[in-house]
Design an enzyme around this catalytic site. Structure first.
Site, mmCIF file in Angstrom:
data_model
loop_
_atom_site.group_PDB
_atom_site.id
_atom_site.type_symbol
_atom_site.label_atom_id
_atom_site.label_comp_id
_atom_site.label_asym_id
_atom_site.label_seq_id
_atom_site.Cartn_x
_atom_site.Cartn_y
_atom_site.Cartn_z
ATOM 1 N N CYS A 2 -2.853 41.790 -19.651
ATOM 2 C CA CYS A 2 -2.075 40.579 -19.898
ATOM 3 C C CYS A 2 -0.604 40.895 -19.644
ATOM 4 C CB CYS A 2 -2.252 40.134 -21.339
ATOM 5 S SG CYS A 2 -3.971 40.018 -21.830
ATOM 6 N N ARG A 27 -0.807 39.702 -13.650
ATOM 7 C CA ARG A 27 -1.504 40.575 -14.604
ATOM 8 C C ARG A 27 -2.630 39.844 -15.331
ATOM 9 N NH1 ARG A 27 1.524 45.147 -15.867
ATOM 10 N NH2 ARG A 27 0.159 45.476 -17.629
ATOM 11 N N TRP A 75 -5.318 37.635 -19.759
ATOM 12 C CA TRP A 75 -6.569 37.946 -19.045
ATOM 13 C C TRP A 75 -7.584 38.207 -20.147
ATOM 14 C CZ3 TRP A 75 -10.098 41.987 -18.729
ATOM 15 C CH2 TRP A 75 -10.984 41.928 -17.648
ATOM 16 N N ASN A 101 -1.182 42.953 -25.480
ATOM 17 C CA ASN A 101 -1.885 43.360 -24.264
ATOM 18 C C ASN A 101 -2.710 44.593 -24.630
ATOM 19 O OD1 ASN A 101 -2.677 44.143 -21.691
ATOM 20 N ND2 ASN A 101 -0.706 45.121 -21.231
ATOM 21 N N GLY A 102 -4.013 44.549 -24.384
ATOM 22 C CA GLY A 102 -4.862 45.697 -24.714
ATOM 23 C C GLY A 102 -6.097 45.250 -25.475
ATOM 24 N N GLU A 488 -14.050 48.872 1.792
ATOM 25 C CA GLU A 488 -12.811 48.167 1.465
ATOM 26 C C GLU A 488 -12.814 46.746 2.055
ATOM 27 O OE1 GLU A 488 -10.551 48.456 -0.571
ATOM 28 O OE2 GLU A 488 -8.823 47.365 0.204
ATOM 29 N N LYS A 492 -12.487 43.384 -0.172
ATOM 30 C CA LYS A 492 -11.451 42.371 0.064
ATOM 31 C C LYS A 492 -12.076 40.995 0.129
ATOM 32 C CE LYS A 492 -8.848 44.036 -0.828
ATOM 33 N NZ LYS A 492 -8.376 45.302 -1.280
ATOM 34 N N GLU A 495 -13.630 39.810 -3.363
ATOM 35 C CA GLU A 495 -12.727 39.537 -4.481
ATOM 36 C C GLU A 495 -11.886 38.289 -4.275
ATOM 37 O OE1 GLU A 495 -9.816 42.566 -5.531
ATOM 38 O OE2 GLU A 495 -9.567 43.128 -3.454
ATOM 39 N N HIS A 511 -32.162 51.978 6.054
ATOM 40 C CA HIS A 511 -32.902 52.375 4.854
ATOM 41 C C HIS A 511 -32.962 51.241 3.834
ATOM 42 C CE1 HIS A 511 -33.176 56.474 6.283
ATOM 43 N NE2 HIS A 511 -31.900 56.388 6.616
ATOM 44 N N LYS A 610 -4.321 42.166 -11.795
ATOM 45 C CA LYS A 610 -3.787 43.193 -10.903
ATOM 46 C C LYS A 610 -3.919 44.586 -11.488
ATOM 47 C CE LYS A 610 -1.667 44.657 -7.267
ATOM 48 N NZ LYS A 610 -2.503 44.739 -6.055
HETATM 49 C C1 AGP Z 1 -8.186 45.925 -5.126
HETATM 50 O O1 AGP Z 1 -8.050 44.898 -4.229
HETATM 51 C C2 AGP Z 1 -8.473 45.570 -6.494
HETATM 52 N N1 AGP Z 1 -7.695 44.529 -6.987
HETATM 53 C C3 AGP Z 1 -8.814 46.692 -7.456
HETATM 54 O O2 AGP Z 1 -10.018 47.209 -7.009
HETATM 55 C C4 AGP Z 1 -7.799 47.854 -7.665
HETATM 56 O O3 AGP Z 1 -7.705 48.618 -6.523
HETATM 57 C C5 AGP Z 1 -8.272 48.700 -8.858
HETATM 58 O O4 AGP Z 1 -8.271 47.920 -10.017
HETATM 59 C C6 AGP Z 1 -7.426 49.931 -9.065
HETATM 60 O O5 AGP Z 1 -6.112 49.619 -9.370
HETATM 61 P P1 AGP Z 1 -4.979 50.715 -9.331
HETATM 62 O O6 AGP Z 1 -4.862 51.185 -7.923
HETATM 63 O O7 AGP Z 1 -3.756 50.009 -9.809
HETATM 64 O O8 AGP Z 1 -5.396 51.822 -10.243
#
Ligand code: AGP
Length: 615
Positions: A2, A27, A75, A101-102, A488, A492, A495, A511, A610
């Site tokens: 958050c 966040r 969040w 936050n936490g 990756e 992308k 997400e 497989h 994020k």
């Molecule tokens: C990537 O697009 C994601 N949003 C997520 O997987 C991110 O890479 C992951 O949470 C790790 O974050 P960090 O690099 O800040 O540790």
């Protein structure tokens, strides 16, 4: 995950807090709220499900005065996203408000005990217990707000960054931190507090990071007292200068942060390699390695810990370091590594990769590695972040703030640093020849310009996106250095567009996943020049035979894949080990355009945040 903001000073608190929340919205963005203390010492709380802008409109229906306040963008962890569960949370009498936050891990036990003492809970959150706990302490012991917060937090187990405000003591904010980030900003006779520096830079660049297990009282006259939660006074806070620019956290003419950040990659890579390699001297010099040459030279094993996109770059790091420096590398999901009692020795180097430097699982994995005596190295983007501060040495990626939830420039700069690290290690260990090193350095130097060239294909990639925007599934295939790129690319897409996508090593397809291929299945194949090129062609043939729709990323001038694929995206030629830095860019653009066409919120995709500061 958050975002929290607080202000105490002479200015109107509400606009400062709301603008700060907008900067922190990456966040968490399922609900938000503020609590403002006005001159008559009324504590006015406004909370709303949805974006900060919705809460702002709701709150502005009232005349909001007051120069002390706190704000939060959420969040959700405990309790769904709704108005009631949004922060701030208040005690029953409505005189104490708290943002958090936490996660309070023992909230259930605390809640039961408070309920037995007659407290009634309004929300399903873990945070509300802290508001009642502070209230309970103040009703039973004659202590001020700061001491009540300290005593309450001594009963709490978990991670928190909290800010508390009370109308009985309307001249202070009380803040505390354990495992969640928190920064204090020093203005002219005023103080700010926030989850990171982005809400602060338009007001002040002078900041101080509160350490875990510390709390601070911010006074209306601009003074600050810091102590530990064990009640030891901490002398003068260490004040640093925030280096991020306002421009870096704004969209700069792009519709979304993600697109801006994709376009920033040439410059970001330049920034990450600048000063760390010299073509003239044919030398690499990562400060973090220079100081600890013998640890790196004698390392028997390197373990890379990371999550998400950073884990994907770690996988490329494994290929790079093993190939160039001939050291055994394991890449671990931080969340798994930390709980399985890994075998570690003092001869191991643990490298944590994290854009934010705040990811809870990665932090915990590092703590474990530290306890076991391993040497800890960090590759982080956010300067001064928790991970950057807990490592023995490290390298910043210097990508600049990444605000879009989907990582783009963080990935390519992490891989750039891993290339430098692998090369420097190879030099130290004598596993690379001078001509080869020279070739790598020359090619690295050319990467920014080559990415610029790929970005010119944007409108063509948009056309491909138009064709496939309604697909329900995607398969991404790659081999060797480009297998992590397949992972990756799939991440992308899923997400930000919510399309199911899987990345696979191309040869593994037969497989299992091959059963998924039919005339409706788009298959993105990474087929740049590489040692397994002929094998990749065979994999493409296998897809074509089953009528899969092939979108291929190939090296300029390729004719073989072109003959098989429905769409071909060209990237400039480079060394195979560097090709992920180029081949990922079209996949970022493809995901971006598909998500936009599907009407998704690209920068703030559903359910995500994020920086993942909870386990
Ligand atoms: C990537 O697009 C994601 N949003 C997520 O997987 C991110 O890479 C992951 O949470 C790790 O974050 P960090 O690099 O800040 O540790």
């Amino acid at each position: 995950m958050c975002g929290i903001v607080g202000y105490i000073g002479k200015k109107k608190a509400f606009p400062i807090i709301v603008n700060g929340l907008k900067r922190l919205e990456y966040r968490g963005y399922d609900s938000s709220g503020v609590a403002i203390l006005d001159k008559e010492h009324n504590l006015n709380v406004y909370k709303k499900k949805g974006k900060v802008i919705e809460m702002e409109a709701f709150a502005l229906a009232n005349n909001i005065e007051g120069n002390i306040g706190i704000g939060h963008t959420r969040w959700a962890t405990h309790g769904e996203a709704n108005d009631v569960n949004a922060h701030p949370h208040i005690n029953t009498d409505g005189d104490i408000a708290i943002i958090h936050n936490g996660i309070i891990e023992n909230y259930n036990a605390l809640k039961k005990a408070l309920e037995q003492r007659g407290y009634q809970f309004r929300s399903q959150t873990d945070t509300e217990v802290v508001a009642h706990l502070i209230d309970d302490i103040q009703k039973n012991v004659q202590v001020d707000l700061a001491e009540a917060v300290r005593l309450a937090l001594n009963e709490v187990v978990g991670a928190y960054a909290i800010v508390v405000i009370s109308k009985k003591e309307p001249d202070k904010l009380v803040v505390a931190k354990m495992s969640s980030p928190m920064v204090i900003g020093f203005g002219d006779g005023e103080l700010y507090v926030a989850s990171d520096g982005s809400p602060l830079i338009e007001h002040t660049r002078r900041v101080s990071y509160i350490e875990d297990g510390q709390m601070a009282v911010l006074h209306l006259n601009g003074e600050i007292e810091i102590k530990s939660l064990k009640d030891n006074v901490v002398q003068n806070p260490y004040i640093e200068e925030l280096s991020i620019s306002l421009e870096a956290i704004e969209k700069g003419g792009f519709e979304h942060f993600m697109m801006k950040e994709i376009h920033e990659q040439p410059q970001a890579i330049l920034n990450s390699i600048r000063g760390r390699m010299s073509l003239e001297q044919m030398k690499i010099s990562l400060g973090g390695i220079n100081k600890f040459e013998s640890s790196f030279k004698n390392a028997e094993r390197i373990i890379i810990v990371a999550c998400g996109t950073s884990w994907h770059s770690g996988l490329i790091g494994e290929y790079l370091i093993e190939e160039l420096a001939r050291v055994n590398v394991d890449v671990e999901y931080a969340s798994e590594f930390r709980y399985r009692n890994p075998v570690l020795s003092e001869k191991d180097i643990v490298i944590a990769i994290s854009q934010s430097g705040e990811t809870a699982d990665t932090k915990a994995a590092l703590e474990l590695a530290k306890q076991k005596g391993a040497f800890i190295y960090g590759i982080c983007n956010v300067v001064g972040s928790s991970i950057a501060r807990m490592t023995d040495a490290g390298s910043y990626t210097h990508a600049g703030p990444e605000i879009g939830v989907a990582s783009t420039k963080a990935f390519t700069t992490q891989v750039s640093i891993l290339v430098l690290l692998a090369l420097q290690l190879a030099e130290l260990r004598g596993t690379i020849s001078s001509p080869k090193l020279n070739e790598f350095l020359n090619e690295l130097d050319l990467l920014p310009a080559k990415i610029e060239k790929i970005l010119e294909s944007d409108s063509y990639i948009k056309e491909i996106a138009e064709v496939f925007q309604d697909s329900s599934n995607f398969l991404y295939l790659g081999r060797g250095f480009n297998f992590p790129v397949a992972l990756e690319g799939a991440l992308k897409l899923k997400e930000i567009s919510y399309i199911h996508a899987e990345g696979y090593p191309a040869a593994e397809m037969k497989h299992g996943p091959i059963a998924l291929i039919d005339k409706n299945m788009p298959v993105v194949v990474l087929a740049p020049n590489c040692q397994h090129y002929e094998k990749v062609i065979s994999n493409v043939e296998e897809v074509k035979t089953r009528k899969g729709r092939i979108i291929a990323v190939v090296t300029e001038g390729d004719t073989e894949v072109e003959a098989l694929a429905e769409y071909v995206i060209e990237i400039p030629n480079t060394l195979e080990a560097l090709s992920p830095i180029l081949s990922v860019v079209p996949l970022q653009l493809l995901a971006y355009h598909i998500a936009v066409m599907r009407g998704c919120n690209v920068d703030q995709p559903r359910n995500l945040a994020k920086s993942v500061t909870v386990e």
